[in-house]
Enzyme design. Structure first.
Site, PDB file in Angstrom:
ATOM      1  N   GLU A  14       4.943  -5.939   1.395  1.00  0.00           N
ATOM      2  CA  GLU A  14       4.583  -6.308   0.033  1.00  0.00           C
ATOM      3  C   GLU A  14       4.297  -5.077  -0.827  1.00  0.00           C
ATOM      4  O   GLU A  14       3.155  -4.853  -1.257  1.00  0.00           O
ATOM      5  CB  GLU A  14       3.338  -7.199   0.033  1.00  0.00           C
ATOM      6  N   PRO A  15       5.272  -4.238  -1.110  1.00  0.00           N
ATOM      7  CA  PRO A  15       5.009  -3.095  -1.986  1.00  0.00           C
ATOM      8  C   PRO A  15       4.708  -3.546  -3.412  1.00  0.00           C
ATOM      9  O   PRO A  15       5.314  -4.493  -3.921  1.00  0.00           O
ATOM     10  CB  PRO A  15       6.317  -2.297  -1.936  1.00  0.00           C
ATOM     11  N   GLY A  16       3.762  -2.884  -4.039  1.00  0.00           N
ATOM     12  CA  GLY A  16       3.463  -3.139  -5.447  1.00  0.00           C
ATOM     13  C   GLY A  16       3.554  -1.847  -6.228  1.00  0.00           C
ATOM     14  O   GLY A  16       4.462  -1.629  -7.027  1.00  0.00           O
ATOM     15  N   ARG A  17       2.598  -0.953  -5.963  1.00  0.00           N
ATOM     16  CA  ARG A  17       2.560   0.336  -6.647  1.00  0.00           C
ATOM     17  C   ARG A  17       3.894   1.078  -6.525  1.00  0.00           C
ATOM     18  O   ARG A  17       4.378   1.672  -7.493  1.00  0.00           O
ATOM     19  CB  ARG A  17       1.433   1.187  -6.041  1.00  0.00           C
ATOM     20  N   GLY A  48       0.788  -1.222   0.000  1.00  0.00           N
ATOM     21  CA  GLY A  48       0.000   0.000   0.000  1.00  0.00           C
ATOM     22  C   GLY A  48       0.818   1.267   0.000  1.00  0.00           C
ATOM     23  O   GLY A  48       0.255   2.361   0.037  1.00  0.00           O
ATOM     24  N   TYR A  93      -1.304  -0.873 -12.346  1.00  0.00           N
ATOM     25  CA  TYR A  93      -2.739  -0.934 -12.665  1.00  0.00           C
ATOM     26  C   TYR A  93      -3.060  -0.188 -13.958  1.00  0.00           C
ATOM     27  O   TYR A  93      -4.123   0.404 -14.089  1.00  0.00           O
ATOM     28  CB  TYR A  93      -3.568  -0.415 -11.477  1.00  0.00           C
ATOM     29  N   ARG A 109      -8.049   3.911 -14.177  1.00  0.00           N
ATOM     30  CA  ARG A 109      -8.031   4.507 -12.844  1.00  0.00           C
ATOM     31  C   ARG A 109      -8.769   5.852 -12.755  1.00  0.00           C
ATOM     32  O   ARG A 109      -9.485   6.096 -11.775  1.00  0.00           O
ATOM     33  CB  ARG A 109      -6.600   4.646 -12.335  1.00  0.00           C
ATOM     34  N   CYS A 148     -17.384   5.589 -25.745  1.00  0.00           N
ATOM     35  CA  CYS A 148     -18.676   6.279 -25.695  1.00  0.00           C
ATOM     36  C   CYS A 148     -19.253   6.300 -24.280  1.00  0.00           C
ATOM     37  O   CYS A 148     -20.273   5.656 -23.987  1.00  0.00           O
ATOM     38  CB  CYS A 148     -19.666   5.625 -26.655  1.00  0.00           C
TER      39      CYS A 148
END
Length: 427
Positions: free
Chosen positions: A272-275, A237, A370, A311, A341
């Site tokens: 657990e870093p992801g971003r 996070g 993401y 996002r 559209c």
């Protein structure tokens, strides 16, 4: 080991090389995902260095591209997975399955089948459960191996309510039920860890709430007996600044606060870093195709859409934008949207950008996490290509889809081929 001496804490969109980006757009066409693998390795090394004596895993769901996973492994990282596909892709990238951690959230049957089959030959695989129901289902499959318990700390943090998982009943065992569940796991499985994830997009100003959540993780670990645990996992996070005036995460302060919040433990601290690892390592290049003067704004149409980066439509997220072709033009407030559209297909409203013209290349920043992961084929649009930059060279790591790729599963449905999804699973 990656040299961090010249590595900035955050890579702003304006820090990318304009000439390089223009040449990539010309050579590979747009829309185009661009991932800088050197930056991926720098980000992992920086985060890991801030948490010495801890186990830092990369949360694969942020970006599961093989080239990215290989870069993480090269940097010395292990991988945390949230689905069977991520387990398989990690293995395909070279990960030892004994080092993988699978965090099961309402796992479908085929996910558990895959994980249990994998554990037969890789007993080091860890399965993190967030419901006692999952324990029942694992037992039915004959599994008695490594288990971590995901707890719900009752406190959520992050950039949006939809990612504040720490307070969402969907995630984790209710807090006061954890000791009893731990007793059961010790009797029937191998209890190796306690896990929680409070939320996503945490920056320095969010640390107090974040640490209130993870302090409960440390408390629970001690209640269930941390001396018998291999690790206490406080999840990921950790965010990156999307807006130009936001400061990067203070990693030194983060490390101090996290360790203080968790408290004294005999078990290893896991994160657990992801971003944080991939967001500012990636961007999207898109071409302007329409300029329309409307009564209240100037509309700039580009060939990227919410199918390319969802996002902004999903979370109302801000992504920096930059006119690569003419950065020195006078800024002009414009509304930037794609070809889908729906009114949700807008990246920015009245955003000052160096005045765009048709055929200009626009970069959309912080798209490494993401971006491709949440891409779709909405409007039957083929997904864009992805290019990786590494050691000064560029290469295609995911080719651009064709319309035949979009319709292939329909055509194969009527052909004499095995279309059973299970047949594609390598166990």
């Amino acid at each position: 080991m990656t040299d961090l001496a010249d590595s900035p804490l955050v890579r702003r969109l304006a820090d990318w090389d304009n000439d390089r980006l223009e040449s990539l757009a010309t050579e590979y066409d747009t829309p185009l995902y661009v991932m800088d693998l050197d930056r991926v390795k720098e980000n992992y090394a920086r985060f890991s260095a801030a948490f010495p004596d801890s186990h830092v895993m990369y949360a694969a769901k942020a970006h599961t591209g093989k080239a990215v996973l290989e870069a993480v492994l090269e940097a010395g990282g292990d991988i945390e997975c949230a689905a069977w596909g991520e387990l398989q892709r990690s293995i395909d990238a070279g990960a030892d399955p004994n080092t993988l951690q699978y965090t099961a959230v309402n796992p479908p049957d085929h996910d558990l089948d895959y994980a249990v089959d994998l554990a037969e030959d890789a007993p080091g695989l860890t399965i993190t459960i967030g419901a006692t129901d999952t324990l029942d289902r694992l037992q039915e499959r004959g599994y008695d191996g490594r288990i971590a318990i995901r707890i719900n700390p009752g406190i959520g943090t992050g950039h949006h309510e939809k990612v504040a998982t720490g307070a969402d009943a969907k995630f984790g065992i209710p807090y006061e039920e954890v000791p009893a569940v731990a007793d059961r796991v010790r009797e029937e499985f191998d209890l190796v860890g306690i896990h929680a994830h409070a939320g996503s997009g945490v920056l320095t100003d969010d640390l107090e709430d974040h640490c209130r959540a993870i302090s409960r993780v440390g408390e629970m670990a001690r209640r269930v007996g941390d001396s018998d645990l291999e690790f206490v996992d406080v999840g990921g996070g950790y965010g990156v600044p999307y807006r130009e005036d936001e400061e990067p995460l203070d990693l030194e302060r983060t490390s101090d606060m996290v360790r203080e919040a968790v408290g004294d433990l005999d078990a290893t601290l896991k994160l657990e870093p992801g971003r944080y690892i991939v967001a500012d390592a990636g961007l999207i290049l898109s071409t302007v195709n329409t300029i329309k003067e409307a009564p209240d704004t100037t509309v700039v149409g580009i060939d990227a859409s919410l199918a390319t980066l969802i996002r902004p439509a999903m979370f109302g997220s801000y992504h920096p934008m930059y006119n690569v072709s003419a950065p020195d033009r006078e800024p002009h407030p414009v509304t930037v949207g794609g070809p889908v559209c729906t009114s949700a297909d807008v990246f920015a409203h009245d955003r000052p950008i160096a005045r765009p013209e048709r055929e200009d290349v626009i970069a959309i920043g912080n798209a490494g996490s993401y971006g491709y992961e949440l891409a779709s084929q909405f409007h039957s649009q083929p997904r864009p290509a992805e290019v990786a930059i590494e050691d000064g060279d560029s290469r295609v790591v995911r080719r651009r889809e064709s319309l035949e790729d979009v319709t292939r599963v329909e055509r194969e449905a009527g052909a004499d081929v095995d279309v059973d999804a299970d047949a594609d699973r390598e166990r």
